[in-house]
Design a protein around this motif. Structure first.
Motif, PDB file in Angstrom:
ATOM      1  N   GLY A 117       0.789  -1.224   0.000  1.00 25.60           N
ATOM      2  CA  GLY A 117       0.000   0.000   0.000  1.00 25.60           C
ATOM      3  C   GLY A 117       0.819   1.270   0.000  1.00 25.60           C
ATOM      4  O   GLY A 117       0.262   2.371  -0.136  1.00 25.60           O
ATOM      5  N   ALA A 118       2.144   1.151   0.113  1.00 27.32           N
ATOM      6  CA  ALA A 118       2.990   2.345   0.182  1.00 27.32           C
ATOM      7  C   ALA A 118       2.962   3.148  -1.110  1.00 27.32           C
ATOM      8  O   ALA A 118       3.021   4.381  -1.080  1.00 27.32           O
ATOM      9  CB  ALA A 118       4.428   1.957   0.526  1.00 27.32           C
ATOM     10  N   VAL A 119       2.880   2.468  -2.253  1.00 24.92           N
ATOM     11  CA  VAL A 119       2.855   3.193  -3.524  1.00 24.92           C
ATOM     12  C   VAL A 119       1.639   4.112  -3.586  1.00 24.92           C
ATOM     13  O   VAL A 119       1.717   5.244  -4.056  1.00 24.92           O
ATOM     14  CB  VAL A 119       2.867   2.211  -4.712  1.00 24.92           C
ATOM     15  CG1 VAL A 119       2.573   2.940  -6.022  1.00 24.92           C
ATOM     16  CG2 VAL A 119       4.214   1.507  -4.806  1.00 24.92           C
ATOM     17  N   ALA A 120       0.509   3.616  -3.076  1.00 25.30           N
ATOM     18  CA  ALA A 120      -0.719   4.413  -3.106  1.00 25.30           C
ATOM     19  C   ALA A 120      -0.700   5.547  -2.097  1.00 25.30           C
ATOM     20  O   ALA A 120      -1.262   6.619  -2.346  1.00 25.30           O
ATOM     21  CB  ALA A 120      -1.916   3.512  -2.833  1.00 25.30           C
ATOM     22  N   SER A 121      -0.026   5.335  -0.961  1.00 30.47           N
ATOM     23  CA  SER A 121      -0.153   6.294   0.146  1.00 30.47           C
ATOM     24  C   SER A 121       1.065   7.180   0.382  1.00 30.47           C
ATOM     25  O   SER A 121       0.962   8.224   1.032  1.00 30.47           O
ATOM     26  CB  SER A 121      -0.458   5.543   1.443  1.00 30.47           C
ATOM     27  OG  SER A 121       0.628   4.680   1.781  1.00 30.47           O
ATOM     28  N   ASP A 122       2.232   6.789  -0.137  1.00 22.03           N
ATOM     29  CA  ASP A 122       3.466   7.498   0.219  1.00 22.03           C
ATOM     30  C   ASP A 122       4.407   7.584  -0.978  1.00 22.03           C
ATOM     31  O   ASP A 122       5.468   6.967  -1.005  1.00 22.03           O
ATOM     32  CB  ASP A 122       4.138   6.782   1.401  1.00 22.03           C
ATOM     33  CG  ASP A 122       5.264   7.601   2.028  1.00 22.03           C
ATOM     34  OD1 ASP A 122       5.508   8.729   1.560  1.00 22.03           O
ATOM     35  OD2 ASP A 122       5.909   7.102   2.962  1.00 22.03           O
ATOM     36  N   GLY A 123       3.998   8.376  -1.951  1.00 27.29           N
ATOM     37  CA  GLY A 123       4.810   8.519  -3.163  1.00 27.29           C
ATOM     38  C   GLY A 123       6.200   9.051  -2.895  1.00 27.29           C
ATOM     39  O   GLY A 123       7.161   8.682  -3.585  1.00 27.29           O
TER      40      GLY A 123
ATOM     41  N   ASP B 283      -5.923   1.356 -11.119  1.00 28.37           N
ATOM     42  CA  ASP B 283      -5.681   2.627 -10.428  1.00 28.37           C
ATOM     43  C   ASP B 283      -4.632   3.490 -11.130  1.00 28.37           C
ATOM     44  O   ASP B 283      -4.131   4.454 -10.548  1.00 28.37           O
ATOM     45  CB  ASP B 283      -5.250   2.360  -8.981  1.00 28.37           C
ATOM     46  CG  ASP B 283      -6.374   1.777  -8.147  1.00 28.37           C
ATOM     47  OD1 ASP B 283      -7.516   2.253  -8.294  1.00 28.37           O
ATOM     48  OD2 ASP B 283      -6.125   0.844  -7.371  1.00 28.37           O
ATOM     49  N   GLY B 284      -4.305   3.167 -12.367  1.00 27.56           N
ATOM     50  CA  GLY B 284      -3.390   4.007 -13.137  1.00 27.56           C
ATOM     51  C   GLY B 284      -1.933   3.748 -12.818  1.00 27.56           C
ATOM     52  O   GLY B 284      -1.518   2.599 -12.639  1.00 27.56           O
ATOM     53  N   CYS B 285      -1.153   4.816 -12.710  1.00 24.22           N
ATOM     54  CA  CYS B 285       0.269   4.645 -12.428  1.00 24.22           C
ATOM     55  C   CYS B 285       0.834   5.864 -11.716  1.00 24.22           C
ATOM     56  O   CYS B 285       0.275   6.964 -11.776  1.00 24.22           O
ATOM     57  CB  CYS B 285       1.058   4.350 -13.700  1.00 24.22           C
ATOM     58  SG  CYS B 285       0.900   5.565 -15.009  1.00 24.22           S
ATOM     59  N   LEU B 286       1.949   5.633 -11.042  1.00 26.72           N
ATOM     60  CA  LEU B 286       2.679   6.675 -10.330  1.00 26.72           C
ATOM     61  C   LEU B 286       3.925   7.014 -11.125  1.00 26.72           C
ATOM     62  O   LEU B 286       4.661   6.112 -11.546  1.00 26.72           O
ATOM     63  CB  LEU B 286       3.069   6.180  -8.928  1.00 26.72           C
ATOM     64  CG  LEU B 286       3.782   7.188  -8.018  1.00 26.72           C
ATOM     65  CD1 LEU B 286       2.766   8.193  -7.471  1.00 26.72           C
ATOM     66  CD2 LEU B 286       4.476   6.458  -6.866  1.00 26.72           C
ATOM     67  N   ILE B 287       4.186   8.302 -11.327  1.00 29.07           N
ATOM     68  CA  ILE B 287       5.332   8.750 -12.109  1.00 29.07           C
ATOM     69  C   ILE B 287       6.344   9.410 -11.181  1.00 29.07           C
ATOM     70  O   ILE B 287       6.031  10.386 -10.487  1.00 29.07           O
ATOM     71  CB  ILE B 287       4.914   9.767 -13.191  1.00 29.07           C
ATOM     72  CG1 ILE B 287       3.712   9.255 -13.983  1.00 29.07           C
ATOM     73  CG2 ILE B 287       6.094  10.104 -14.098  1.00 29.07           C
ATOM     74  CD1 ILE B 287       3.941   7.940 -14.677  1.00 29.07           C
ATOM     75  N   VAL B 288       7.561   8.884 -11.184  1.00 31.86           N
ATOM     76  CA  VAL B 288       8.675   9.473 -10.437  1.00 31.86           C
ATOM     77  C   VAL B 288       9.635  10.060 -11.453  1.00 31.86           C
ATOM     78  O   VAL B 288      10.135   9.354 -12.325  1.00 31.86           O
ATOM     79  CB  VAL B 288       9.386   8.409  -9.578  1.00 31.86           C
ATOM     80  CG1 VAL B 288      10.637   8.995  -8.930  1.00 31.86           C
ATOM     81  CG2 VAL B 288       8.442   7.851  -8.521  1.00 31.86           C
ATOM     82  N   ASP B 289       9.874  11.368 -11.346  1.00 38.04           N
ATOM     83  CA  ASP B 289      10.741  12.034 -12.311  1.00 38.04           C
ATOM     84  C   ASP B 289      11.603  13.056 -11.581  1.00 38.04           C
ATOM     85  O   ASP B 289      11.215  14.213 -11.389  1.00 38.04           O
ATOM     86  CB  ASP B 289       9.900  12.707 -13.398  1.00 38.04           C
ATOM     87  CG  ASP B 289      10.721  13.055 -14.641  1.00 38.04           C
ATOM     88  OD1 ASP B 289      11.963  12.892 -14.605  1.00 38.04           O
ATOM     89  OD2 ASP B 289      10.127  13.482 -15.645  1.00 38.04           O
ATOM     90  N   GLY B 290      12.767  12.611 -11.119  1.00 37.81           N
ATOM     91  CA  GLY B 290      13.675  13.486 -10.394  1.00 37.81           C
ATOM     92  C   GLY B 290      13.164  13.813  -9.006  1.00 37.81           C
ATOM     93  O   GLY B 290      12.449  13.035  -8.372  1.00 37.81           O
TER      94      GLY B 290
END
Length: 309
Positions: free
Chosen positions: A197-203, A225-232
């Protein structure tokens, strides 16, 4: 549009697919539908997804000198992909994936690597990397080959996109070869040692965890639920999924990867590429099969228009 060139180094598998109402439990036999043999393999799927959408794509891999190998080379070439760097092995069968799909469109997969396991750095022709903008890698070929391909890609000035799947103990060691990492939610949490659940709650923890591994850019897919984008160092961003009635999720993740490669090769930002990729992944999930479910640009446009996207 001037397309950036894409090279995919990875697997080609014959997909043996059976549909059944529910997956069997241990020791249980269940009735299934007719056996369908199709073209698959994570590398080939990703190349075909990008090729069908109009990408300039070359495939590097290996198949056996058998009917399944002929099927795979023909299927990939039919998507407009250059298969001149796909080697043919006389003494090893083509890789095979045994796939069961249930009534909800979910799947289980067992892969026999076959010729994919014989792909070595010697099978990576220098010419195929010349002028490449993006290189796509997965882990259905030997780790040494993945490393060598990443090194040659960097020497050619290309961006390395790694999908460390099938995910296993060796994935963590290979993650640093990536300029852009593509993982699903469970893989990200396992890789970073984060709770479920960390991806959903703690980007922010996800971003910082990737940074500690030397990864500044990543896409974490979350299914519906789509996706999380990490960029820098920026705050991670969320991209919503396209809502669909899933028919068969086989190969939908590879469709997402192929679309991501395409848009990154065109010079799009990571979040722009991910927005495009969720549409392609949604289209694939809404249709049966792996490569058979991948859209052309026109089919994708019609699908998105129907959904007001």
């Amino acid at each position: 549009m001037t397309r950036g060139r894409i090279v995919v180094v990875g697997s080609l598998n014959a997909d043996l697919v059976v549909r059944t109402e529910a997956f069997p439990r241990a020791g249980e036999t269940v009735a299934g539908g007719d056996l369908r043999i199709g073209a698959g393999g994570k590398g080939a799927n990703q190349a075909v997804a990008a090729g069908r959408l109009g990408g300039d794509v070359a495939m590097v891999g290996a198949v056996g000198a058998d009917g399944n190998g002929d099927l795979l080379r023909s299927a990939v070439a039919a998507a407009g992909v250059d298969v001149s760097a796909v080697s043919v092995r006389e003494d090893v069968p083509t890789g095979t994936a045994l796939i069961t799909v249930d009534a909800h469109g979910e799947n289980t997969i067992v892969v026999s690597p076959g010729a994919n396991g014989t792909l070595t750095p010697a099978d990576l022709p220098e010419r195929v990397f010349d002028g490449a903008a993006v290189i796509g890698l997965c882990l259905e070929v030997p780790d040494a080959t993945v490393r060598a391909a990443a090194e040659r890609a960097r020497a050619a000035g290309a961006t390395v996109v790694l999908n460390p799947s099938p995910f296993g103990p060796g994935a963590r060691e290979l993650v640093p070869v990536a300029d852009v990492l593509l993982v699903n939610e469970g893989e990200a949490e396992a890789l970073l040692g984060l709770p479920s659940g960390a991806v959903a709650s703690d980007g922010a923890s996800v971003r910082d965890g990737f940074a500690a591994l030397g990864i500044a850019r990543a896409v974490v897919t979350r299914g519906a639920d789509g996706c999380l984008i990490v960029d820098g160092a920026a705050d991670p961003a969320h991209v919503a999924a396209i809502r669909v009635d899933a028919v068969d999720t086989t190969g939908a993740g590879d469709a997402f990867m192929g679309a991501l490669l395409l848009r990154l090769a065109d010079g799009a930002s990571l979040i722009e590429a991910a927005r495009f990729a969720v549409g392609v992944g949604g289209y694939a999930a809404a249709h049966a099969g792996a490569q058979a479910s991948y859209p052309t640009a026109g089919e994708l446009a019609g699908f998105l228009a129907e959904r007001g996207v």
